[in-house]
Design a protein around this motif. Structure first.
Motif, PDB file in Angstrom:
ATOM      1  N   VAL A  42       0.854  -1.191   0.000  1.00  0.00           N
ATOM      2  CA  VAL A  42       0.000   0.000   0.000  1.00  0.00           C
ATOM      3  C   VAL A  42       0.887   1.237   0.000  1.00  0.00           C
ATOM      4  O   VAL A  42       1.925   1.274   0.674  1.00  0.00           O
ATOM      5  N   PHE A  43       0.467   2.261  -0.764  1.00  0.00           N
ATOM      6  CA  PHE A  43       1.225   3.517  -0.823  1.00  0.00           C
ATOM      7  C   PHE A  43       0.370   4.647  -0.283  1.00  0.00           C
ATOM      8  O   PHE A  43      -0.828   4.760  -0.608  1.00  0.00           O
ATOM      9  N   SER A  44       0.994   5.493   0.538  1.00  0.00           N
ATOM     10  CA  SER A  44       0.325   6.672   1.082  1.00  0.00           C
ATOM     11  C   SER A  44       1.095   7.912   0.663  1.00  0.00           C
ATOM     12  O   SER A  44       2.336   7.927   0.697  1.00  0.00           O
ATOM     13  N   ASP A  45       0.358   8.949   0.278  1.00  0.00           N
ATOM     14  CA  ASP A  45       1.013  10.195  -0.154  1.00  0.00           C
ATOM     15  C   ASP A  45       1.788  10.848   0.980  1.00  0.00           C
ATOM     16  O   ASP A  45       2.756  11.580   0.742  1.00  0.00           O
ATOM     17  N   THR A  46       1.383  10.611   2.179  1.00  0.00           N
ATOM     18  CA  THR A  46       2.037  11.256   3.328  1.00  0.00           C
ATOM     19  C   THR A  46       3.052  10.354   4.025  1.00  0.00           C
ATOM     20  O   THR A  46       4.027  10.825   4.592  1.00  0.00           O
ATOM     21  N   GLN A  47       2.815   9.032   3.973  1.00  0.00           N
ATOM     22  CA  GLN A  47       3.686   8.111   4.706  1.00  0.00           C
ATOM     23  C   GLN A  47       4.534   7.217   3.802  1.00  0.00           C
ATOM     24  O   GLN A  47       5.380   6.472   4.298  1.00  0.00           O
ATOM     25  N   GLY A  48       4.303   7.280   2.503  1.00  0.00           N
ATOM     26  CA  GLY A  48       5.087   6.463   1.588  1.00  0.00           C
ATOM     27  C   GLY A  48       4.594   5.033   1.532  1.00  0.00           C
ATOM     28  O   GLY A  48       3.398   4.756   1.680  1.00  0.00           O
ATOM     29  N   THR A  49       5.523   4.091   1.345  1.00  0.00           N
ATOM     30  CA  THR A  49       5.187   2.673   1.251  1.00  0.00           C
ATOM     31  C   THR A  49       4.898   2.120   2.638  1.00  0.00           C
ATOM     32  O   THR A  49       5.721   2.236   3.549  1.00  0.00           O
ATOM     33  N   LEU A  50       3.726   1.496   2.793  1.00  0.00           N
ATOM     34  CA  LEU A  50       3.291   0.982   4.092  1.00  0.00           C
ATOM     35  C   LEU A  50       3.404  -0.539   4.139  1.00  0.00           C
ATOM     36  O   LEU A  50       3.314  -1.214   3.097  1.00  0.00           O
ATOM     37  N   PRO A  51       3.596  -1.115   5.312  1.00  0.00           N
ATOM     38  CA  PRO A  51       3.695  -2.583   5.452  1.00  0.00           C
ATOM     39  C   PRO A  51       2.328  -3.252   5.416  1.00  0.00           C
ATOM     40  O   PRO A  51       1.987  -4.061   6.284  1.00  0.00           O
ATOM     41  N   ALA A  52       1.528  -2.910   4.425  1.00  0.00           N
ATOM     42  CA  ALA A  52       0.215  -3.533   4.234  1.00  0.00           C
ATOM     43  C   ALA A  52       0.108  -3.932   2.766  1.00  0.00           C
ATOM     44  O   ALA A  52       0.824  -3.397   1.907  1.00  0.00           O
ATOM     45  N   TYR A  53      -0.795  -4.859   2.489  1.00  0.00           N
ATOM     46  CA  TYR A  53      -0.857  -5.432   1.148  1.00  0.00           C
ATOM     47  C   TYR A  53      -2.233  -5.208   0.530  1.00  0.00           C
ATOM     48  O   TYR A  53      -3.258  -5.201   1.229  1.00  0.00           O
ATOM     49  N   THR A  54      -2.230  -5.028  -0.793  1.00  0.00           N
ATOM     50  CA  THR A  54      -3.466  -4.764  -1.513  1.00  0.00           C
ATOM     51  C   THR A  54      -3.296  -5.115  -2.994  1.00  0.00           C
ATOM     52  O   THR A  54      -2.167  -5.200  -3.488  1.00  0.00           O
ATOM     53  N   LEU A  55      -4.426  -5.295  -3.675  1.00  0.00           N
ATOM     54  CA  LEU A  55      -4.443  -5.508  -5.132  1.00  0.00           C
ATOM     55  C   LEU A  55      -4.822  -4.229  -5.875  1.00  0.00           C
ATOM     56  O   LEU A  55      -5.003  -4.258  -7.084  1.00  0.00           O
ATOM     57  N   ARG A  56      -4.919  -3.146  -5.144  1.00  0.00           N
ATOM     58  CA  ARG A  56      -5.380  -1.894  -5.745  1.00  0.00           C
ATOM     59  C   ARG A  56      -4.445  -1.413  -6.851  1.00  0.00           C
ATOM     60  O   ARG A  56      -4.896  -0.849  -7.846  1.00  0.00           O
ATOM     61  N   ASN A  57      -3.132  -1.614  -6.676  1.00  0.00           N
ATOM     62  CA  ASN A  57      -2.183  -1.153  -7.696  1.00  0.00           C
ATOM     63  C   ASN A  57      -2.440  -1.833  -9.036  1.00  0.00           C
ATOM     64  O   ASN A  57      -2.429  -1.194 -10.094  1.00  0.00           O
ATOM     65  N   TYR A  58      -2.671  -3.144  -9.007  1.00  0.00           N
ATOM     66  CA  TYR A  58      -2.931  -3.877 -10.248  1.00  0.00           C
ATOM     67  C   TYR A  58      -4.265  -3.458 -10.864  1.00  0.00           C
ATOM     68  O   TYR A  58      -4.373  -3.309 -12.087  1.00  0.00           O
TER      69      TYR A  58
END
Length: 290
Positions: A42-58
């Motif tokens: 998971v990516f956050s505009d304020t925190q960067g790359t987070l240690p969570a997982y998602t299929l949203r990017n694909y």
């Protein structure tokens, strides 16, 4: 004893190839797996790359027309460069194969010589040649062929021209390796039996060099689809391909998961197309030779 000897003989190839496999895994497979894992973060505009997982990017890349246009443009670019490399490289290799020494060695060195130069240097050279004030446009204006400079830099045409120059040597090398196994007596036998030069080439020579043409096409397609330096320098910021889009996500917006997703999808598309073309080529070649 026989069973033990057979087991040792069977394990010998694996033991001998183990160092190369370990090196291959360390330099290629591990970075690919890390990139694949990064693409699910998971990516956050304020925190960067987070240690969570998602299929949203694909889902974002697959459903967004913007990325669809980039992948389509990349496919068209790769197909155009591959076709041009076949049209230019195959006749060029046939002519080279029929030259006599020392001219053959000299001309082959000229064709393969660009591989000794950095692709960035060659691309910058094409920028000078294709620019509005470049050598090509100045020559066309001096000869009164055109009334104004032709826009070639920052266009698909310019990228295709530059990439074709970069990748033609790979086609030449593939076809050259096949031509070295070709028996010239077979061609002369066809001519002696009354076949025209074109018919002998189509029925005798072409089927034998097709494996080299197909392998060269696969190499050129894969390299042109994943090319970065030439599209970035000749195509500019507006003419994006998949490689430059991934680069912008990594270093522009710092969205590493999305950049990794684009890179993974490019790899999957490349592997699928190359494997599909290889299977199709094998069937066609088997049909021709049977």
């Amino acid at each position: 004893m026989a069973t033990l000897d057979d087991a040792r003989a069977g394990a010998a190839p694996w033991l001998l190839s183990a160092p190369a496999l370990l090196l291959f895994s360390g330099l290629l497979l591990i970075p690919l797996l890390l990139t694949l894992a990064l693409s699910f973060h998971v990516f956050s505009d304020t925190q960067g790359t987070l240690p969570a997982y998602t299929l949203r990017n694909y889902l974002e890349v697959v459903t967004d027309p913007y990325y669809g246009a980039i992948f389509g443009r990349t496919a068209v670019l790769a197909l155009a460069v591959t076709l041009l490399c076949v049209v230019l490289g195959v006749p060029e290799t046939i002519v080279l194969a029929r030259m006599r020494r020392p001219w053959q060695s000299f001309c082959l060195l000229v064709v393969l010589g660009p591989l000794l130069i950095s692709v960035v240097v060659r691309t910058l050279g094409w920028q000078i040649l294709l620019g509005n004030n470049g050598i090509l446009n100045n020559a066309l204006l001096a000869l009164h062929i055109t009334s104004e400079p032709i826009r070639l830099v920052f266009t698909m045409t310019g990228v295709v021209i530059a990439l074709t120059h970069v990748l033609v040597p790979f086609m030449v090398m593939s076809v050259w390796a096949t031509l070295q196994k070709l028996d010239s007596q077979v061609e002369w036998a066809g001519r002696s039996l009354g076949g025209s030069p074109w018919r002998v080439f189509r029925r005798v020579v072409l089927p034998q060099i097709l494996p080299g043409v197909l392998s060269g096409s696969i190499i050129v397609f894969a390299l042109s689809a994943s090319a970065f330096a030439t599209p970035a320098l000749i195509g500019g910021r507006r003419l994006k391909v998949v490689a430059t889009a991934a680069y912008d996500e990594f270093l522009g917006t710092l969205n590493w998961p999305l950049g990794a997703t684009i890179a993974v999808l490019l790899l999957i598309a490349n592997v699928a197309i190359v494997m599909g073309c290889s299977r199709l080529a094998e069937r066609r070649l088997k049909h021709i030779f049977d």
